[in-house]
Design a protein around this motif. Structure first.
Motif, PDB file in Angstrom:
ATOM      1  N   GLY A   1     -18.968  15.901 -31.824  1.00 50.29           N
ATOM      2  CA  GLY A   1     -18.661  16.378 -33.164  1.00 50.29           C
ATOM      3  C   GLY A   1     -17.376  15.773 -33.676  1.00 50.29           C
ATOM      4  N   GLY A   2     -16.934  16.252 -34.813  1.00 49.45           N
ATOM      5  CA  GLY A   2     -15.703  15.776 -35.422  1.00 49.45           C
ATOM      6  C   GLY A   2     -14.868  16.948 -35.909  1.00 49.45           C
ATOM      7  N   VAL A   3     -13.723  16.633 -36.486  1.00 44.70           N
ATOM      8  CA  VAL A   3     -12.825  17.651 -37.019  1.00 44.70           C
ATOM      9  C   VAL A   3     -12.467  17.267 -38.445  1.00 44.70           C
ATOM     10  N   GLN A   4     -12.428  18.250 -39.329  1.00 40.57           N
ATOM     11  CA  GLN A   4     -12.092  18.003 -40.727  1.00 40.57           C
ATOM     12  C   GLN A   4     -10.785  18.683 -41.119  1.00 40.57           C
ATOM     13  N   ARG A   5     -10.452  19.768 -40.437  1.00 40.07           N
ATOM     14  CA  ARG A   5      -9.183  20.451 -40.693  1.00 40.07           C
ATOM     15  C   ARG A   5      -8.629  20.983 -39.378  1.00 40.07           C
ATOM     16  N   PHE A   6      -7.330  20.803 -39.184  1.00 38.28           N
ATOM     17  CA  PHE A   6      -6.667  21.411 -38.032  1.00 38.28           C
ATOM     18  C   PHE A   6      -5.223  21.727 -38.398  1.00 38.28           C
TER      19      PHE A   6
END
Length: 484
Positions: free
Chosen positions: A273-278
């Motif tokens: 998967g990926g990340v869009q906000r952290f």
């Protein structure tokens, strides 16, 4: 099935060294009560200085006063163990971390993807070295046998199930990883190997040592199934680095931030998967002198992307730029990274014979880097407005704005690449009309009515200009743009 066991003989020390900038400096972990502090583990530099595990803290200070001492934290060991289980999940869907200091994964199903065992083993070792964990690896038909072999000889691989029992029979009883320290008790009774143990009456073993020892033997030899507690990756990422000292500059936070971002990238690859906000959380601890207590607080640095990403270098560049834009009003004692929005990751489509230069950067990554460095409002795109007046035909639109909501651009003759902000008189002789006129008449609704005839003109130097004149006044040219 073939099981690989990765033993981590220095897990506690390696978990600390990953947060240390200078790994060559002498460092030791300290444990025990306040009255009897001893060294639990030491790195190579401390060992060269004469420090040894089990040494009293007072003796260690006298022998190597410059050594860095860190308290042993079992929770940090557990976090490192879970992180390695998540990393191993990249290579196999059956991973277990139920034994302390060891990771077990089913390897045979991964051979078609990563190649035969020597190639998979080399890949595991390269990645563990990059992560900073010392290790021992072995392969066997059962997970418990793989654990035993990893403790005996690093790199040992046994794939023939028929040879498992004769090989295990030769294992010394004290090194067979038997439950409840049964190996030490059996050795004191004169039992030297697993073969001698198996020759004893099972009923007598059960009465003296209990049923768990017999169950362990059956699972070790593959006589009974071994139900493992399989690892399942969590649905969010939460990792923390305790700095151990107060930091007041952005530069000093980059090293622990890089480690957290790299761990996030590893975690994302396990989930595919990926990340869009952290969130980068800066933890503070300030002493209130009037109350005599330490007040804890934190500062959150929000990091947002327009699309899901998981490339470690891209995430680090964006996180660093966001961090450098934040102000640090209080000393930072801890750094934490939290990611809860983890959408699916869709890689960018690439041609089979991609001719893109090696140094070129895909547009989505370049866009995110520019936004992080220049600000969210500094990068935008051009969208049509539907107004025929050239100076009002386009507008600046946000990158994340849905293009489907924009009015489609009407089909018109070619427009110049360079449009002047305001038309200027074009007083030049020898102009040749290439095309035109194109009548534009609009703006009656906003008191800015225009009525123009546009032409494409060619100068004696070969330049092509876009100019207009009032209807019936051809020759009184107003320059509005240049064609490339």
């Amino acid at each position: 099935m073939l099981w690989a066991c990765i033993r981590l003989p220095h897990l506690a020390l390696d978990a600390v060294l990953r947060d240390v900038d200078d790994r060559a400096h002498p460092l030791a972990l300290v444990t025990g009560p306040a009255q009897l502090r001893t060294l639990l583990s030491v790195n190579a530099s401390a060992a060269e200085a004469g420090l040894r595990p089990g040494m009293r803290l007072t003796a260690a200070n006298a022998l190597c006063a410059q050594a860095t001492l860190r308290d042993h934290d079992e929770q940090r060991d557990a976090r490192a163990h879970r992180f390695l289980a998540a990393w191993a999940y990249r290579h196999s869907s059956l991973v277990s971390a139920q034994w302390p200091g060891a990771i077990v994964l089913e390897a045979s199903a991964s051979f078609r993807l990563f190649g035969p065992w020597p190639q998979l083993e080399a890949k595991l070792r390269r990645e563990l070295d990059a992560l900073g964990f010392q290790h021992r690896i072995a392969l066997a038909p059962t997970p418990r046998a793989a654990q035993v072999f990893a403790g005996l000889r690093d790199g040992y691989a046994l794939s023939d199930r028929n040879a498992l029992a004769p090989t295990l029979d030769r294992v010394p009883i004290r090194r067979a990883a038997l439950p409840d320290e049964a190996g030490v008790r059996l050795h004191r009774m004169g039992i030297g190997s697993l073969k001698e143990l198996r020759e004893l009456p099972r009923d007598g073993i059960r009465r003296r040592f209990g049923l768990p020892l017999l169950e362990h033997l059956d699972r070790l030899y593959g006589i009974a199934d071994d139900p493992l507690d399989c690892y399942q990756p969590p649905d969010h990422f939460d990792s923390r680095v305790e700095l151990g000292y107060e930091v007041e500059s952005h530069q000093a936070l980059l090293f622990p931030l890089r480690r957290l971002v790299n761990d996030l990238a590893v975690y994302l690859s396990t989930r595919d998967g990926g990340v869009q906000r952290f969130v980068i959380r800066l933890e503070h601890e300030v002493l209130r002198r009037e109350a005599g207590v330490r007040e804890k607080s934190h500062t959150d640095v929000q990091v947002g992307l327009l699309a899901a990403e998981r490339d470690a270098s891209l995430l680090m560049d964006i996180a660093r730029n966001r961090l450098e834009q934040a102000s640090i009003d209080k000393p930072v004692v801890g750094l934490r990274l939290l990611a809860r929005e983890l959408p699916p990751f869709v890689p960018a489509a690439r041609d089979l014979f991609d001719t893109r230069p090696s140094q070129a950067m895909p547009w989505p990554q370049l866009r995110e880097r520019l936004r992080a460095r220049l600000g969210d409002d500094a990068v935008y795109r051009i969208a049509p407005t539907g107004d025929p007046r050239p100076e009002r035909a386009w507008r600046a639109a946000g990158i994340d704005e849905d293009a489907a909501c924009n009015a489609p651009a009407p089909v018109r003759p070619p427009r110049p690449t360079w449009l002047l902000e305001h038309p200027v008189p074009l007083r030049q002789s020898g102009l040749r009309i290439v095309s035109g006129p194109e009548r534009l008449e609009s703006g009656w609704w906003d008191d800015d009515d225009v009525r123009r005839d546009y032409y494409v003109l060619e100068t004696p130097q070969g330049q092509r200009a876009w100019a207009f004149a009032d209807p019936g006044k051809r020759g009184e040219w107003m320059l509005h743009g240049w064609f490339a």
